[in-house]
Enzyme design. Structure first.
Site, PDB file in Angstrom:
ATOM      1  N   ASP A   1       0.567  -3.502   8.579  1.00 19.50           N
ATOM      2  CA  ASP A   1       0.249  -2.539   7.521  1.00 19.50           C
ATOM      3  C   ASP A   1       0.922  -3.040   6.244  1.00 19.50           C
ATOM      4  O   ASP A   1       2.149  -3.053   6.135  1.00 19.50           O
ATOM      5  CB  ASP A   1       0.773  -1.147   7.907  1.00 19.50           C
TER       6      ASP A   1
ATOM      7  N   ARG B   1      13.170   5.488  -5.286  1.00 19.75           N
ATOM      8  CA  ARG B   1      12.298   4.300  -5.276  1.00 19.75           C
ATOM      9  C   ARG B   1      11.679   4.060  -6.656  1.00 19.75           C
ATOM     10  O   ARG B   1      11.133   4.975  -7.264  1.00 19.75           O
ATOM     11  CB  ARG B   1      11.184   4.469  -4.244  1.00 19.75           C
TER      12      ARG B   1
ATOM     13  N   TYR C   1      -4.684   2.727  -3.016  1.00 16.25           N
ATOM     14  CA  TYR C   1      -4.284   3.522  -4.190  1.00 16.25           C
ATOM     15  C   TYR C   1      -2.912   3.183  -4.743  1.00 16.25           C
ATOM     16  O   TYR C   1      -2.539   3.669  -5.790  1.00 16.25           O
ATOM     17  CB  TYR C   1      -4.335   5.028  -3.869  1.00 16.25           C
ATOM     18  N   LYS C   2      -2.139   2.346  -4.036  1.00 19.10           N
ATOM     19  CA  LYS C   2      -0.776   2.070  -4.499  1.00 19.10           C
ATOM     20  C   LYS C   2      -0.815   0.927  -5.526  1.00 19.10           C
ATOM     21  O   LYS C   2      -1.404   1.075  -6.576  1.00 19.10           O
ATOM     22  CB  LYS C   2       0.111   1.742  -3.310  1.00 19.10           C
TER      23      LYS C   2
ATOM     24  N   PHE D   1       6.083   3.962   9.140  1.00 15.44           N
ATOM     25  CA  PHE D   1       5.514   5.114   8.427  1.00 15.44           C
ATOM     26  C   PHE D   1       4.928   6.112   9.435  1.00 15.44           C
ATOM     27  O   PHE D   1       4.143   5.733  10.306  1.00 15.44           O
ATOM     28  CB  PHE D   1       4.436   4.646   7.449  1.00 15.44           C
TER      29      PHE D   1
HETATM   30  C1  LIG Z   1       2.860   2.344   5.024  1.00  8.11           C
HETATM   31  C2  LIG Z   1       1.787   3.373   4.979  1.00  8.11           C
HETATM   32  N1  LIG Z   1       0.867   3.406   5.953  1.00  8.11           N
HETATM   33  C3  LIG Z   1      -0.116   4.336   5.956  1.00  8.11           C
HETATM   34  C4  LIG Z   1      -0.197   5.286   4.970  1.00  8.11           C
HETATM   35  C5  LIG Z   1      -1.267   6.341   5.058  1.00  8.11           C
HETATM   36  O1  LIG Z   1      -2.410   5.920   4.417  1.00  8.11           O
HETATM   37  P1  LIG Z   1      -3.754   6.799   4.488  1.00  8.11           P
HETATM   38  O2  LIG Z   1      -3.432   8.145   3.918  1.00  8.11           O
HETATM   39  O3  LIG Z   1      -4.738   6.015   3.662  1.00  8.11           O
HETATM   40  O4  LIG Z   1      -4.177   6.892   5.906  1.00  8.11           O
HETATM   41  C6  LIG Z   1       0.736   5.278   3.927  1.00  8.11           C
HETATM   42  C7  LIG Z   1       0.645   6.285   2.850  1.00  8.11           C
HETATM   43  O5  LIG Z   1       1.422   6.364   1.951  1.00  8.11           O
HETATM   44  C8  LIG Z   1       1.752   4.305   3.943  1.00  8.11           C
HETATM   45  O6  LIG Z   1       2.680   4.275   2.979  1.00  8.11           O
END
Ligand SMILES: Cc1ncc(COP(=O)(O)O)c(C=O)c1O
Length: 415
Positions: free
Chosen positions: A201, A375, A226-227, A130
């Site tokens: 992560d 998705r 939040y997911k 990501f």
């Molecule tokens: C795999 C992954 N890592 C990190 C993040 C970013 O998270 P944050 O905005 O809380 O830093 C996301 C956001 O969708 C994500 O999907």
């Protein structure tokens, strides 16, 4: 489920009737009537109790103001919420806190892992991980001359990239585009054999598929609230540090909430014990109130039942694609095996952005990721098999009638 015959909507109803988690759906607000939300991978459903929690907080704010810090439970929320989430992550109550964002927690975890492995200076990750996570790692190594990131190309094996210079292997458990899931246990074991630590992560896995953080020997982990975890838009993230490391880390991102005794206002930083030292600043009290409604649900569910139902929902999409029920031109982008998938199932279509836009107009909320991924984010807590069936049926109609070609959908859907 008999896998030799085509699955019917009635089969889905039977699966829902036998669902041991069916009562949990009533603990969530239903959303707009007629809309099928398959965006659990983005913003999960709203727990009904969030409203009461927020009302209580607003009332405390009105009445207590500054006294809320001492007379209510505001300050303790990061630890309290973390303890409630721990079982679904496969962690112990004293190994998880809820705070900050995933990106910030990743910074803390990577910095800690580098510091715990002196003499080694490389982070191994994946080029397709990501982007926010890559930005965190890129800028962290820039601040420490001599450190560097080794990025494994898409589809490449992690193992050969790990050597005696590797301080930490940092990976997303689940690929955010196609849901391909890494095996945390195997990669962690191999990293440890070579003297490297692991940072995971779990944003696209936590609350949907097993994390098994303790059993897998993971060193650090982070993830979004939040997911699938349903903490609300912009909910605080969570952070896991294996107990064996906690008191050895001197946090790079230090702040008063991580101090051993913040309210003596000492000039010098003394890290608090255990997970406390991974806190930085003031907790997001209102956001924590909403998040706690979700954590209270997670504290009551049986993780094994969540993972089994999640697999069943995903397998249903796979079967519907296999039996041609998802429409022409669509194929599976995710693994067929549920234990190789994360929280969503991705389908592939050359006009995915337009198809996702057309799905939205047909009241099916899915999401698009480049280049061609559609998705469907699945929640074991509130999705029913019949809803999956209905969503895939609407997809089939859109593809069969080529509704997605309508100029209204030409710009596609970006998020
Ligand atoms: C795999 C992954 N890592 C990190 C993040 C970013 O998270 P944050 O905005 O809380 O830093 C996301 C956001 O969708 C994500 O999907």
């Amino acid at each position: 489920m008999d896998i030799t015959t085509a699955i019917t909507r009635q089969d889905c109803e039977s699966l829902d009737q036998a669902d041991p988690l069916h009562a949990f759906a009533a603990e969530f607000e239903p959303g707009e009537k007629g809309t099928l939300y398959f965006d659990a991978n983005s913003v999960g459903a709203m727990p009904r109790a969030a409203r009461a929690n927020l009302d209580r907080l607003l009332s405390e704010w009105r009445r207590m103001r500054r006294r809320g810090w001492s007379e209510s439970d505001w300050l303790d929320a990061p630890r309290r919420l973390g303890a409630k989430l721990a079982p679904i992550l496969g962690a112990s109550a004293d190994e998880v806190i809820v705070c900050d964002t995933t990106s910030v927690n990743l910074f803390k975890a990577l910095a800690a892992a580098l510091a715990l492995n002196p003499g080694r200076n490389r982070i191994v990750s994946e080029a397709a991980t990501f982007p926010s996570d890559l930005y965190v790692a890129q800028e962290l190594v820039r601040a420490f001359p001599g450190t560097a990131i080794d990025l494994v190309d898409e589809g490449g094996a992690i193992d050969p990239a790990v050597d005696d210079r590797t301080a930490v292997v940092y990976l997303s458990q689940v690929d955010y585009r196609n849901a391909t899931r890494h095996d945390i246990s195997t990669i962690t074991r191999r990293a440890h054999e070579r003297g490297a630590m692991t940072v995971w992560d779990l944003s696209h896995g936590a609350g949907a598929v097993p994390g098994d953080l303790d059993a897998s020997g993971a060193d650090f982990a982070v993830g979004c609230g939040y997911k699938y975890l349903c903490g609300g838009p912009g909910a605080p993230a969570w952070m896991f540090v294996a107990r064996r490391h906690q008191d050895k880390v001197r946090p790079l991102l230090a702040g008063w909430m991580g101090h051993n005794d913040p309210f003596v206002f000492a000039r010098d930083y003394t890290p608090g014990a255990g997970m406390k030292r991974f806190l930085v600043g003031t907790p997001a009290v209102l956001a924590n109130a909403a998040m706690e409604a979700a954590c209270d649900i997670w504290a009551r569910v049986a993780p094994a039942a969540v993972f089994a139902k999640h697999a069943s929902l995903g397998d249903l999409i796979v079967r519907l694609v296999d039996q041609g029920a998802a429409g022409p031109g669509v194929s599976l982008a995710s693994s067929r095996e549920s234990d190789r998938r994360g929280g969503f199932v991705a389908l592939r279509h050359p006009h995915a952005p337009q198809v996702v836009a057309a799905l939205g107009a047909a009241n099916v909320i899915a999401s698009y990721r480049p280049p061609d991924s559609i998705r469907f984010g699945l929640s074991a807590l509130y999705h029913r098999h019949v809803e999956v069936w209905d969503a895939i049926e609407r997809l089939a109609q859109i593809l069969a009638r080529e509704t997605w070609r309508d100029p209204r959908f030409a710009a596609g859907k970006k998020i």
